[in-house]
Design an enzyme around this catalytic site. Structure first.
Site, PDB file in Angstrom:
ATOM      1  N   CYS A  16      28.405  -6.085 -91.629  1.00 57.96           N
ATOM      2  CA  CYS A  16      27.203  -5.674 -90.911  1.00 57.96           C
ATOM      3  C   CYS A  16      26.594  -6.891 -90.210  1.00 57.96           C
ATOM      4  O   CYS A  16      26.648  -8.003 -90.726  1.00 57.96           O
ATOM      5  CB  CYS A  16      26.210  -5.108 -91.926  1.00 57.96           C
ATOM      6  SG  CYS A  16      24.646  -4.655 -91.207  1.00 57.96           S
TER       7      CYS A  16
ATOM      8  N   CYS B  45      21.862  -9.540 -92.958  1.00 59.74           N
ATOM      9  CA  CYS B  45      22.520  -8.704 -93.960  1.00 59.74           C
ATOM     10  C   CYS B  45      23.594  -9.519 -94.671  1.00 59.74           C
ATOM     11  O   CYS B  45      24.338 -10.270 -94.035  1.00 59.74           O
ATOM     12  CB  CYS B  45      23.138  -7.483 -93.300  1.00 59.74           C
ATOM     13  SG  CYS B  45      23.913  -6.388 -94.485  1.00 59.74           S
TER      14      CYS B  45
ATOM     15  N   TYR C  20      68.470 -13.159 -94.364  1.00 65.61           N
ATOM     16  CA  TYR C  20      67.720 -14.230 -95.023  1.00 65.61           C
ATOM     17  C   TYR C  20      66.252 -14.243 -94.556  1.00 65.61           C
ATOM     18  O   TYR C  20      65.982 -14.295 -93.357  1.00 65.61           O
ATOM     19  CB  TYR C  20      68.389 -15.564 -94.684  1.00 65.61           C
ATOM     20  CG  TYR C  20      67.863 -16.727 -95.463  1.00 65.61           C
ATOM     21  CD1 TYR C  20      68.098 -16.818 -96.825  1.00 65.61           C
ATOM     22  CD2 TYR C  20      67.151 -17.739 -94.840  1.00 65.61           C
ATOM     23  CE1 TYR C  20      67.621 -17.885 -97.546  1.00 65.61           C
ATOM     24  CE2 TYR C  20      66.676 -18.807 -95.552  1.00 65.61           C
ATOM     25  CZ  TYR C  20      66.905 -18.879 -96.909  1.00 65.61           C
ATOM     26  OH  TYR C  20      66.424 -19.938 -97.620  1.00 65.61           O
TER      27      TYR C  20
ATOM     28  N   ASP D  53      71.834 -26.631 -95.173  1.00 68.39           N
ATOM     29  CA  ASP D  53      71.187 -26.113 -93.955  1.00 68.39           C
ATOM     30  C   ASP D  53      71.010 -27.261 -92.957  1.00 68.39           C
ATOM     31  O   ASP D  53      70.769 -28.403 -93.342  1.00 68.39           O
ATOM     32  CB  ASP D  53      69.801 -25.521 -94.272  1.00 68.39           C
ATOM     33  CG  ASP D  53      69.919 -24.239 -95.079  1.00 68.39           C
ATOM     34  OD1 ASP D  53      71.067 -23.795 -95.294  1.00 68.39           O
ATOM     35  OD2 ASP D  53      68.881 -23.698 -95.486  1.00 68.39           O
TER      36      ASP D  53
END
Length: 978
Positions: free
Chosen positions: A896, A891, A334, A116
């Site tokens: 929440c 909370c 690919y 590559d």
DNA sequence: GCAAGGTC
């Protein structure tokens, strides 16, 4: 004829290259590795007849490792890993490929590298060169440069071979070495320092727990922790906004206040009252314009992972696995690509044509190809091109392969597992359970395959489609000098949205308005023809003063995390999911059902420890700097040696500093975890710090240790094989190894130790602080041992007496764990025996609170149920400038955002809101009460009204802050009004 | 036992 060995990065590329060059006239034979075939054919390169052999590797052929002498964790001080020799070698599982290359290279004249065309590819090319040159020194070596696996590119590359790029390869060599040295040193350091000292409950097997550090995994963890701290330290703030709605025969319009919201209640009420007293709205502006919603860019790996996470809640790791399988089966291109633009040479129409027969999206594909519809549009360019692979797109038609689940090798593997299980179990029911389990896996895996394939196809079809078109109307009104706006949208053409079902763009109709003072005759006529009553003035149906609270940002989702990593350059498209998985595997983070990440105590403690040291080891800057340097190497601006030297020198200094400040890590861990008794079970605990090479066994290092009585000694890490030890003076309170080296003692280096003595235990004339050497040259240490011994309590228990020759070093004596193991002195904190003062449970419980930046969360204190969702609230302490030390309940549910100040709780009655400081007497403030009362009557507000947060998100399910009643909000609470 | 980067 010249014989040419061609090597590609992976088998699929070898096959493509061979097929293109040979025009599909080739022979295939096996190599030694079952995956890497060898293709043979004849081909002409620049008029030269060649016999071509095309084969492949599978990514990197070699690995970088420390020399054997440094492989064992206790073999050296982790600091030595910055200079320890390393070697690059072919690992066991790649030997077959190596042998194939050697065998073929011997017979060849040329070697052509088809790796590559990126830095890693270039480095692999040099690995292949090294192997091939090893058996054939006369090879002519060339590099083929190509950007896509298409005929033109491949033939061009073959006819224009170039030289390999040493700079590119050097950059990768440097990266590999730096990653290994930093990763191994910090991993060994923090694992050996922390694992045995704390009860780390997340791990099933403490012994094998590894607390890894990596230049990619830690910044990734940093993102998660940083967001978590941001949430923890968020202090909700109440704000106020005026909303106006208008209902007419044509529909409903919701006008929002163009000021957004105000945090000052009094100001809000004054403005609100003005509106209520003069509520007539005048239409000031009506703007109509065409809006386009564009289809996404072509699909890159990161985008695929993010979208699969968002649309299907698939983890990035799952996505890559499924994508790899789809690719292997030929259905998609690919899957590891950064490219988000199609090459002009890609035949996009042919890809669309393949999908015309699909039962679901086939008709859309047909419309796309029909020029009469005007639906086609060339895809836009996302601006990224890795020059190696195209964007992810479908490569083979599938109408929903029912065979996917049966054909696939992954499922074959599952079937193998189930067969094994079948043989292992004799019970009928067990077999049935295994079968059912296998079937369910088959089903769910097939489901993933189909969903991801569908995403790739729909995304591709969307990319080549026109954007959606909408007509948007924005109306601005004025009430008593305050401006409000509302907008409506009519979708004129859905275009790409017809196929891209994952995105939506809704219609929202509003009545027709015209600008005040300008209602022309034409407009009146138009309104009449349309049977609508165009309004230039009206009275609102509702005018409300609504309250809301600012909310912290949400926890990072997987898509968010990928974005953070992408932006900071952490990892590559092919490895980002690995780093995320590593955090989960190491128990550093957890992921909830909504794919949102929270740090575990372990993850938070580690980041907190380094943060307290003042290091940014958990931030992305380090990696970014390294990447910058790598780029400089690849461009030839800096040499590999130069970058390695500076980077490793800096990192070693940082590492040594971290060792000196390790107490910060210990303190951070102590906040979250109980001390372990494992490290106390031994005679002493290894701090893993090298003081000097052992002169007795000449194999291992002498390390600084502290036994459970708090006495220090320096012992050989080769214990019990080597029992070399140096006992230190009893009055030593603290001992920290420094970077200073003794000039005279051998064998060296002997690192000097910074001692701190107990003032009351040393004779007059001796200093409390002393920088000493245990190599034998230190007169102060010798005298102190002579006078005070090596620890009065240990001596009292009858440990072998340490002799101290008048002119020699502190004596080396064999250690005797059995005899130094008993402890009778009571703890100075609780006066109990059986534990050291440093491990006193009373101290641990006293300091055991979770401490986050901005918030002190106190566990174990009474909590109240959240009046919004019922989840228990956690009592926290604010640490912000305005409210430092003030306690509030919030909370514990992430979904929440309820909070209430503790001092506002009325003897256990329903929580009520905190008055803001500047309106502390607001409950009895007549203007506030009056304004609110009239507002409610005017507005006729119902319980379903939505609060809007500071970020513009609706907050659902909120209740009144004052009394908790869901039928109204705080500003309309009867209790406050009275 | 450690990193990150390729890939089956």
């Amino acid at each position: 004829m010249i014989k040419v060995l061609n090597v590609a990065e992976k088998p699929s590329v070898a096959k493509s290259v061979a097929t293109i060059l040979s025009r599909n006239q080739l022979r295939v034979r096996d190599g030694r590795s079952r995956y890497n075939k060898i293709f043979e054919f004849n081909y002409s390169i620049n008029g030269q007849q060649c016999h071509m052999l095309v084969t492949s590797v599978t990514g990197h052929l070699m690995e970088v490792e420390f020399e054997d002498r440094y492989r064992k964790w206790h073999s050296c001080d982790p600091a030595d890993l910055y200079t320890a020799p390393i070697r690059k070698h072919v690992p066991e599982d790649k030997l077959d490929i190596k042998r194939t290359l050697e065998e073929e290279a011997r017979k060849c004249h040329w070697l052509v590298l088809w790796l590559d065309c990126d830095r890693e590819g270039e480095n692999i090319a040099f690995e292949v060169m090294e192997v091939c040159r090893g058996v054939n020194r006369n090879l002519t070596i060339r590099r083929a440069r190509f950007s896509a696996l298409i005929e033109r590119d491949i033939h061009e590359a073959a006819q224009n071979l170039i030289a390999p790029n040493q700079w590119f390869s050097d950059a990768v060599d440097a990266r590999q070495e730096i990653d290994l040295r930093i990763g191994a040193s910090f991993t060994r350091f923090q694992t050996m320092l922390l694992r045995d000292r704390f009860v780390i409950d997340s791990a099933q097997d403490d012994k094998n727990l590894v607390l890894s550090y990596g230049p990619c995994q830690f910044p990734t963890l940093g993102f998660v922790v940083e967001r978590y701290w941001e949430i923890q330290s968020h202090e909700p703030e109440e704000f106020w906004t005026i909303n106006c709605t208008h209902r007419s025969d044509e529909g409903l319009a919701s006008f929002s206040w163009m000021r957004g919201h105000l945090f000052d209640y009094t100001s809000s009420v004054i403005l609100y009252e003005m509106c209520v007293e003069e509520p007539t709205a005048t239409v000031m502006k009506v703007q109509q314009q065409e809006k386009l919603k564009y289809p996404p860019y072509p699909l890159s790996t990161i985008e695929l992972e993010k979208r699969a996470s968002r649309y299907f809640r698939m983890s990035s790791e799952q996505t890559m696995k499924v994508a790899e399988d789809l690719y292997q089966a030929g259905f998609i291109s690919y899957p590891r690509t950064e490219t988000d633009c199609f090459s002009s040479r890609t035949d996009l129409h042919t890809i669309v044509q393949e999908h015309q027969e699909h039962p679901v999206w086939g008709s859309y594909a047909q419309r796309l190809l029909d020029p009469g519809t005007g639906l086609w549009r060339n895809p836009s360019n996302g601006g990224h091109d890795d020059k190696a692979h195209p964007p992810i797109h479908p490569t083979k038609f599938s109408a929903g392969e029912s065979r996917w689940s049966q054909d696939h090798h992954v499922v074959h593997f599952l079937l193998l597992v189930s067969t094994f299980a079948w043989q292992s179990f004799f019970s009928f029911w067990s077999n049935l359970a295994v079968m059912a389990f296998t079937e369910s896996l088959k089903f769910s895996y097939s489901h993933f395959l189909q969903r991801l394939y569908e995403l790739v196809v729909r995304h591709f079809l969307a990319c080549v489609s026109q954007p959606a078109v909408g007509a948007e109307t924005v109306v601005e009104i004025d009430i008593a000098g305050e401006r409000f706006s509302a907008s409506g949208r009519v979708i004129l053409a859905k275009n790409y949205l017809d196929v891209y079902r994952f995105e939506s763009w809704g219609d929202s109709m509003i009545p027709v308005y015209v600008q005040g003072q300008q209602k022309s005759d034409g407009m009146k006529l138009w309104a009449k023809l349309k049977h609508v009553r165009a309004l230039d003035m009206f009275n609102p149906t509702a005018l409300t003063l609504d309250s809301g609270v600012t909310r912290p940002p949400p926890l990072l989702s997987e898509a968010d995390l990928l974005s953070c990593m992408d932006k900071a350059g952490i990892g590559t498209d092919a490895t980002m999911h690995d780093h995320i998985k590593k955090l989960l595997d190491r128990f550093y983070v957890t992921k909830d059902a909504n794919t949102r990440f929270s740090p575990t105590n372990l993850g938070e403690a580690l980041v907190m420890g380094y943060d307290d040291m003042g290091y940014e080891l958990w931030k992305p800057n380090l990696r970014s700097l390294m990447e910058y340097d790598m780029k400089e190497v690849s461009m030839g601006n800096k040499s590999k040696a130069e970058v390695l030297a500076t980077c490793l020198q800096q990192m070693k200094a940082c590492f040594l500093d971290a060792k000196v400040n390790k107490v910060k890590l210990l303190e951070a861990m102590a906040i979250f975890f109980n001390r372990s008794d494992r490290s106390n079970g031994d005679d002493s605990s290894a701090l893993g710090e090298n003081v000097r090479p052992c002169g007795l066994c000449q194999e291992a290092n002498m390390v600084l240790r502290k036994n459970r009585d708090g006495n220090f000694m320096v012992g050989c890490s080769g214990y019990p094989q080597c029992r070399n030890a140096v006992w230190l003076p009893g009055p030593v309170l603290e001992a920290t190894i420094t970077n200073n080296i003794c000039n005279s003692c051998t064998p060296g280096p002997v690192y000097l130790i910074q001692f701190k003595f107990r003032q009351l235990e040393i004779p007059p004339g001796f200093n409390v602080n002393h920088l000493g050497c245990v190599g034998g040259c230190d007169e102060t240490l010798r005298q102190l041992i002579e006078i005070c011994g090596t620890g009065s309590r240990a001596q009292a228990r009858g440990r072998p007496t340490t002799t101290t020759p008048s002119n020699g070093p502190p004596t080396t004596t064999p250690r005797n764990p059995q005899r130094s193991n008993s402890r009778q002195a009571p703890c100075i904190y609780c006066y109990q025996t059986g534990h050291a003062s440093t491990d006193c449970p009373s101290r641990i419980s006293a300091t055991r609170h979770v401490q986050s930046h901005g918030i002190n969360q106190q566990n174990g204190e009474s909590s109240i149920p959240c009046s919004t969702c019922g989840t228990p609230c956690v009592l926290r302490t604010a640490n912000t400038a305005n409210n430092r030390g003030r306690k509030f309940y919030s909370c514990s549910s992430q979904a929440c955002n309820f909070f209430v100040w503790e001092d506002n709780l009325n003897n256990g009655s329903a929580p009520r809101s905190a008055p803001r400081p500047n309106i502390s007497n607001s409950a009895s403030n007549p203007s506030r009460t009056g304004g609110r009362g009239r507002g409610v009557q005017n507005a006729g507000r119902a319980a379903g009204v939505t609060f809007v947060s500071a970020t513009g998100e609706p907050i659902s399910g909120r209740r009144c802050f004052v009394c908790g009643d869901p039928s109204h909000f705080a500003n309309a609470c009867p209790s406050r009004g009275s």
